[in-house]
Write an enzyme that holds these catalytic residues in place. Sequence first.
Site, PDB file in Angstrom:
ATOM      1  N   HIS A  70       0.868  -1.175   0.000  1.00 55.67           N
ATOM      2  CA  HIS A  70       0.000   0.000   0.000  1.00 55.67           C
ATOM      3  C   HIS A  70       0.912   1.234   0.000  1.00 55.67           C
ATOM      4  CE1 HIS A  70       0.981   0.182   4.234  1.00 55.67           C
ATOM      5  NE2 HIS A  70       0.453  -1.021   4.426  1.00 55.67           N
ATOM      6  N   ASP A  77       5.081  -0.285  13.183  1.00 59.12           N
ATOM      7  CA  ASP A  77       5.315  -1.484  13.997  1.00 59.12           C
ATOM      8  C   ASP A  77       6.506  -1.185  14.900  1.00 59.12           C
ATOM      9  OD1 ASP A  77       3.293  -3.295  12.870  1.00 59.12           O
ATOM     10  OD2 ASP A  77       4.413  -2.946  11.026  1.00 59.12           O
ATOM     11  N   HIS A 135       4.022   1.297   2.224  1.00 60.95           N
ATOM     12  CA  HIS A 135       5.223   0.598   1.728  1.00 60.95           C
ATOM     13  C   HIS A 135       5.923   1.449   0.666  1.00 60.95           C
ATOM     14  CE1 HIS A 135       2.779  -3.056   2.962  1.00 60.95           C
ATOM     15  NE2 HIS A 135       3.910  -3.261   3.597  1.00 60.95           N
TER      16      HIS A 135
HETATM   17  O1  PAF Z   1       6.373  -5.922   8.935  1.00 65.06           O
HETATM   18  C1  PAF Z   1       6.249  -6.903   8.169  1.00 65.06           C
HETATM   19  O2  PAF Z   1       5.620  -6.814   7.115  1.00 65.06           O
HETATM   20  C2  PAF Z   1       6.888  -8.231   8.550  1.00 65.06           C
HETATM   21  O3  PAF Z   1       6.841  -8.438   9.918  1.00 65.06           O
HETATM   22  C3  PAF Z   1       8.320  -8.369   8.019  1.00 65.06           C
HETATM   23  C4  PAF Z   1       9.257  -7.350   8.660  1.00 65.06           C
HETATM   24  C5  PAF Z   1       8.335  -8.225   6.518  1.00 65.06           C
HETATM   25  C6  PAF Z   1       8.869  -9.763   8.357  1.00 65.06           C
HETATM   26  O4  PAF Z   1       8.124 -10.770   7.771  1.00 65.06           O
END
Ligand code: PAF
Length: 261
Positions: free
Chosen positions: A27, A142, A30
């Site tokens: 999205h 996150d 990213h």
């Molecule tokens: O944040 C995420 O999308 C996932 O936890 C990651 C860092 C790609 C690991 O699978």
Amino acid sequence: MIEVLKSADDLARQKWDVLIPTMGALHPGHQSLIKLAKNYGEKIVVSIFVNPLQFENKIDLENYPKTIETDMQMAMDAGATAVFAPSEEEIYPSKIEQVNAGELGDLFEGAARVGHFSGVLTVVKRLFDLVKPKHAIFGEKDFQQLFLIKEMVEKLQLPVNIVSAPTIRDANNLALSSRNLRLSESEKKTANVIFQALSTNSLEKAKEVINGQPLFQLDYLNLIDEETFKDAGPATKSKRLIIAGWVNQVRLIDNKAVGGK
Ligand code: PAF
């Protein structure tokens, strides 16, 4: 079309400046990481791997959206050089070193998702080993994941610079996430209570705001010290409010630096 890499051999043909690990379902959040990556180098690879180790719930894993064609287009539009889309065998050959997320791995997000952070660290370490990037970018949304990844890099002395990227929000100030697709317009408005609470810059006031919205079911709301991830105290220099809860059946998480934008 963007270059698609499948194996360690494919990756080894080039040197990678920046890695952006993802599980796909890209999205604009990213895409903002990919755009930021351009400040760190030219060769930018976006990994897309839905990591079974970080799903404690099999149904969640099976239902995780898989949108590889759109993902490739979005990665290319944002300026990525390549997408690394490995098979499970490529990431997890028979023997692979597991990383343990320790005590913090069982708190906050980890309390709700047993084994989740050890699964995240294990795959991130594996991706670093395969791609060998100079830099890797992770979103601040996150925040616990970001903290644990930085801690792992320091502890294991991994040769990669971790860059954190600010959270991107929608018109309701809801942090962008692939889960938002499961919210109706009115549920998104309800979810705005999260940002209102975080914007108070105070744990007490944030609690009051949350208590005023019965449609939001709180899991946790804490004021932490950014350097230790423990409860903030009088000596804490950088404080952050962290929150998680549900709107209807959708679990949402967010955080904000106290005094930050
Ligand atoms: O944040 C995420 O999308 C996932 O936890 C990651 C860092 C790609 C690991 O699978």
